[in-house]
Design a protein around this motif. Structure first.
Motif, mmCIF file in Angstrom:
data_model
loop_
_atom_site.group_PDB
_atom_site.id
_atom_site.type_symbol
_atom_site.label_atom_id
_atom_site.label_comp_id
_atom_site.label_asym_id
_atom_site.label_seq_id
_atom_site.Cartn_x
_atom_site.Cartn_y
_atom_site.Cartn_z
ATOM 1 N N GLU A 96 0.865 -1.047 0.032
ATOM 2 C CA GLU A 96 0.066 0.159 0.067
ATOM 3 C C GLU A 96 0.884 1.282 0.052
ATOM 4 N N ALA A 97 1.932 1.214 0.685
ATOM 5 C CA ALA A 97 3.033 2.456 0.826
ATOM 6 C C ALA A 97 3.365 2.556 -0.524
ATOM 7 N N MET A 98 3.756 1.709 -1.603
ATOM 8 C CA MET A 98 3.952 1.736 -2.863
ATOM 9 C C MET A 98 2.686 2.394 -3.785
ATOM 10 N N GLY A 99 1.678 2.348 -3.380
ATOM 11 C CA GLY A 99 0.569 2.947 -4.162
ATOM 12 C C GLY A 99 -0.341 2.005 -4.746
ATOM 13 N N LEU A 100 0.029 0.792 -4.646
ATOM 14 C CA LEU A 100 -0.429 -0.639 -5.091
ATOM 15 C C LEU A 100 -1.766 -0.808 -4.252
ATOM 16 N N GLU A 101 -2.765 -1.148 -5.252
ATOM 17 C CA GLU A 101 -4.095 -1.855 -4.546
ATOM 18 C C GLU A 101 -4.080 -3.117 -4.299
ATOM 19 N N PRO A 108 -0.746 -2.290 -11.732
ATOM 20 C CA PRO A 108 -1.004 -0.977 -11.972
ATOM 21 C C PRO A 108 -1.258 -1.175 -13.654
ATOM 22 N N GLU A 109 -2.017 -0.227 -14.196
ATOM 23 C CA GLU A 109 -2.614 0.026 -15.590
ATOM 24 C C GLU A 109 -1.275 -0.098 -16.443
ATOM 25 N N GLY A 110 -1.599 -0.968 -17.467
ATOM 26 C CA GLY A 110 -0.531 -1.296 -18.262
ATOM 27 C C GLY A 110 0.707 -2.031 -17.942
ATOM 28 N N VAL A 111 0.733 -2.638 -16.919
ATOM 29 C CA VAL A 111 1.652 -3.602 -16.613
ATOM 30 C C VAL A 111 1.184 -4.869 -16.666
ATOM 31 N N SER A 112 2.002 -5.776 -17.369
ATOM 32 C CA SER A 112 1.408 -7.212 -17.211
ATOM 33 C C SER A 112 1.870 -8.099 -15.926
ATOM 34 N N ASP A 128 -3.732 -11.650 -15.941
ATOM 35 C CA ASP A 128 -2.535 -10.700 -16.191
ATOM 36 C C ASP A 128 -2.757 -9.656 -15.651
ATOM 37 N N SER A 129 -3.728 -9.655 -14.633
ATOM 38 C CA SER A 129 -3.942 -8.145 -13.848
ATOM 39 C C SER A 129 -3.574 -8.288 -12.499
ATOM 40 N N MET A 130 -3.207 -9.342 -11.902
ATOM 41 C CA MET A 130 -3.073 -9.590 -10.422
ATOM 42 C C MET A 130 -1.911 -10.164 -10.033
ATOM 43 N N TRP A 131 -1.326 -10.052 -8.853
ATOM 44 C CA TRP A 131 -0.411 -10.909 -8.219
ATOM 45 C C TRP A 131 -0.969 -11.443 -7.015
ATOM 46 N N ARG A 132 -0.707 -12.766 -6.815
ATOM 47 C CA ARG A 132 -1.089 -13.390 -5.605
ATOM 48 C C ARG A 132 0.410 -13.931 -4.998
ATOM 49 N N ILE A 133 0.419 -13.308 -3.605
ATOM 50 C CA ILE A 133 1.658 -13.664 -3.082
ATOM 51 C C ILE A 133 1.383 -14.315 -1.669
ATOM 52 N N GLY A 134 2.084 -15.249 -1.604
ATOM 53 C CA GLY A 134 1.843 -16.124 -0.484
ATOM 54 C C GLY A 134 2.674 -15.881 0.981
ATOM 55 N N VAL A 135 1.976 -15.926 1.923
ATOM 56 C CA VAL A 135 2.789 -15.608 3.085
ATOM 57 C C VAL A 135 2.388 -17.051 3.955
ATOM 58 N N MET A 136 3.373 -17.809 3.610
ATOM 59 C CA MET A 136 2.807 -19.454 4.061
ATOM 60 C C MET A 136 4.089 -20.030 4.845
ATOM 61 N N TYR A 143 6.562 2.981 -13.212
ATOM 62 C CA TYR A 143 5.596 3.234 -12.149
ATOM 63 C C TYR A 143 6.562 3.730 -11.103
ATOM 64 N N ALA A 144 5.914 4.945 -10.642
ATOM 65 C CA ALA A 144 6.673 5.593 -9.459
ATOM 66 C C ALA A 144 5.652 5.264 -8.404
ATOM 67 N N PRO A 145 6.595 4.361 -7.502
ATOM 68 C CA PRO A 145 5.791 4.232 -6.114
ATOM 69 C C PRO A 145 5.429 5.376 -5.347
ATOM 70 N N ARG A 146 4.428 5.475 -4.753
ATOM 71 C CA ARG A 146 4.028 6.614 -3.724
ATOM 72 C C ARG A 146 5.184 6.870 -2.791
ATOM 73 N N GLY A 147 5.363 5.570 -2.147
ATOM 74 C CA GLY A 147 6.520 5.688 -0.939
ATOM 75 C C GLY A 147 7.056 4.349 -1.203
ATOM 76 N N SER A 148 8.016 4.201 0.004
ATOM 77 C CA SER A 148 9.010 2.998 -0.190
ATOM 78 C C SER A 148 8.307 1.697 0.667
ATOM 79 N N GLY A 149 8.130 0.615 -0.157
ATOM 80 C CA GLY A 149 7.259 -0.440 0.224
ATOM 81 C C GLY A 149 8.165 -1.034 1.392
ATOM 82 N N THR A 150 9.523 -1.079 1.312
ATOM 83 C CA THR A 150 10.426 -1.920 2.295
ATOM 84 C C THR A 150 10.292 -0.972 3.582
ATOM 85 N N SER A 151 10.334 0.345 3.504
ATOM 86 C CA SER A 151 10.394 1.250 4.689
ATOM 87 C C SER A 151 8.981 0.894 5.369
#
Ligand SMILES: Cc1ncc(COP(=O)(O)O)c(C=O)c1O
Length: 395
Positions: free
Chosen positions: A291-296, A314-318, A343-351, A376-384
């Motif tokens: 979310e910090a990166m601006g991704l939904e 994000p729009e236009g990214v495969s 092609d429009s979503m990632w699924r990340i496991g926390v397993m 794609y310019a992230p809104r902020g730092s995801g890792t931070s």
């Protein structure tokens, strides 16, 4: 024939897709322990121990608790075909790819009336609508997916069993993406048949389907008018193999069971509660970073299952291309979407064993790195943002 393939060249990946997850080194060791026969006293003891460990993880006292040979899908198919008979009705809550698979399985059954209670992908199926369908159709069984891996949604289960039991229905729950990582007290929730897969939050290799069956469900299966249509997936026969007489049904996948038993011992050593909390922590850190990166996120807030974080590209990214780039360049595996979201979503496991701070950070930094190439310019730092969640957790 010549071949230049070798297991020695299998890449060592960081597995952050929603299954399989990485194996703990002790589980890897279990896979190369000496093979014994499937009637060896050592192995029969291991079966008994595995059943006890599974009871612990499912939070159940069900005698019929074991692991079926085959992936999570064998648990799903077994649950449905053992409980349903010709002339029966089943109500299925469907808001994702794996719920739809339950519909597909039931539609292949002879003379079973399949009532689908549809929901919107990304949301749970409406609880009241589901209860109303149960009251109206008075089915033999109600089937729901606890953690829908295609959407990242957790379906609330509280109160559902009472409604099912009041009309004589059995409650069947798919816990393939949740067992050992997300709270699921089978007995307290009144679940009748709950099945899972070995390769996700339990971090054993793929190939086994843990399953637990209530006495009520077992009695219903034993009282069937017609035999279960699949001999191989007849749960009564599997209960015999795992019961005190260990009646032969198939040659047990001995090494896979060593690995599952070791993975379950690790769960017990960690403690179920701390393990569930660990999944929540890493899921929260990953979500904060995303979310910090601006991704939904795709899954609705308030219904997100900790073991699967779903992120809209994000729009236009495969999503598929980015997934491949992360694998090739960062050595980390995440999944793209399923169905319309391919092609429009990632699924990340926390397993399971993969749910670690270093892996969460790697996914976030890898995404930052790859997405920057698409402008794609992230809104902020995801890792931070993720680091702040970890700092808060240790403060
Ligand atoms: C919720 C759910 N159900 C069923 C399955 C099928 O399991 P398997 O692929 O192990 O057969 C999966 C696999 O991802 C799943 O996530």
């Amino acid at each position: 024939m010549t071949t230049n393939m070798s297991v020695k060249s299998a890449p060592e990946r960081i597995l952050m897709a929603p299954g399989p997850s990485n194996l703990h080194p002790r589980v890897v060791q279990a896979l190369i322990a000496p093979l014994v026969g499937h009637k060896d006293p050592y192995f029969l003891d291991l079966l008994d121990e595995t059943a006890d460990l599974l009871r612990h993880v499912f939070c159940t006292r069900n005698a019929a608790t074991f692991a079926l040979p085959g992936t999570g899908g064998s648990g799903m198919e077994a649950a449905l075909i053992n409980v349903l008979q010709p002339g029966d009705t089943v109500v299925i809550a469907s808001a994702g790819f794996f719920a739809q698979r339950m519909v597909d399985i039931c539609e292949r059954l002879n003379d079973v009336n399949v009532v689908v209670v549809p929901g919107t992908w990304g949301q749970p199926v409406d609880h009241d609508v589901l209860l109303e369908a149960v009251r109206q159709h008075r089915p033999r069984a109600v089937a729901v997916v606890h953690g829908e891996t295609s959407t990242g949604v957790e379906q609330p289960l509280a109160g559902l069993a009472d409604s099912c039991h009041s009309v004589g229905a059995l409650l069947l729950v798919d816990a393939v993406a949740t067992l050992g990582g997300v709270r699921l007290p089978v007995d307290d929730l009144g679940i009748d048949v709950c099945f899972s897969g070995s390769q996700k939050c339990l971090s054993a290799p793929p190939g086994l389907a843990p399953i637990t069956i209530s006495d009520r469900a077992l009695a219903a299966i034993q009282a069937r008018r017609t035999p279960v249509q699949s001999w191989y997936l007849d749960l009564g026969l599997h209960a015999g193999l795992w019961g005190p007489d260990h009646t032969y049904h198939h040659t047990s996948p001995v090494l896979s069971l060593y690995a599952l038993a070791e993975a379950l011992r690790i769960v017990v050593e960690e403690g179920l509660e701390p393990r569930l909390a660990r999944h929540c922590l890493h899921s929260a850190a990953l979500s904060a970073g995303i979310e910090a990166m601006g991704l939904e996120q795709f899954a609705a807030r308030g219904f997100r299952v900790p073991s699967v974080v779903t992120v809209l590209a994000p729009e236009g990214v495969s999503a598929l291309t980015v997934r491949t780039q992360l694998l090739d360049e960062v050595n980390v595996e995440i999944s793209a979407g399923l169905g319309e979201q391919a092609d429009s979503m990632w699924r990340i496991g926390v397993m399971g064993h993969s749910a670690q701070r270093a892996n969460v950070m790697l996914v976030l930094s890898g995404l930052e790195q790859v997405l920057s190439r698409y402008g794609y310019a992230p809104r902020g730092s995801g890792t931070s943002a993720a680091a702040a969640v970890y700092a808060g957790a240790t403060a």
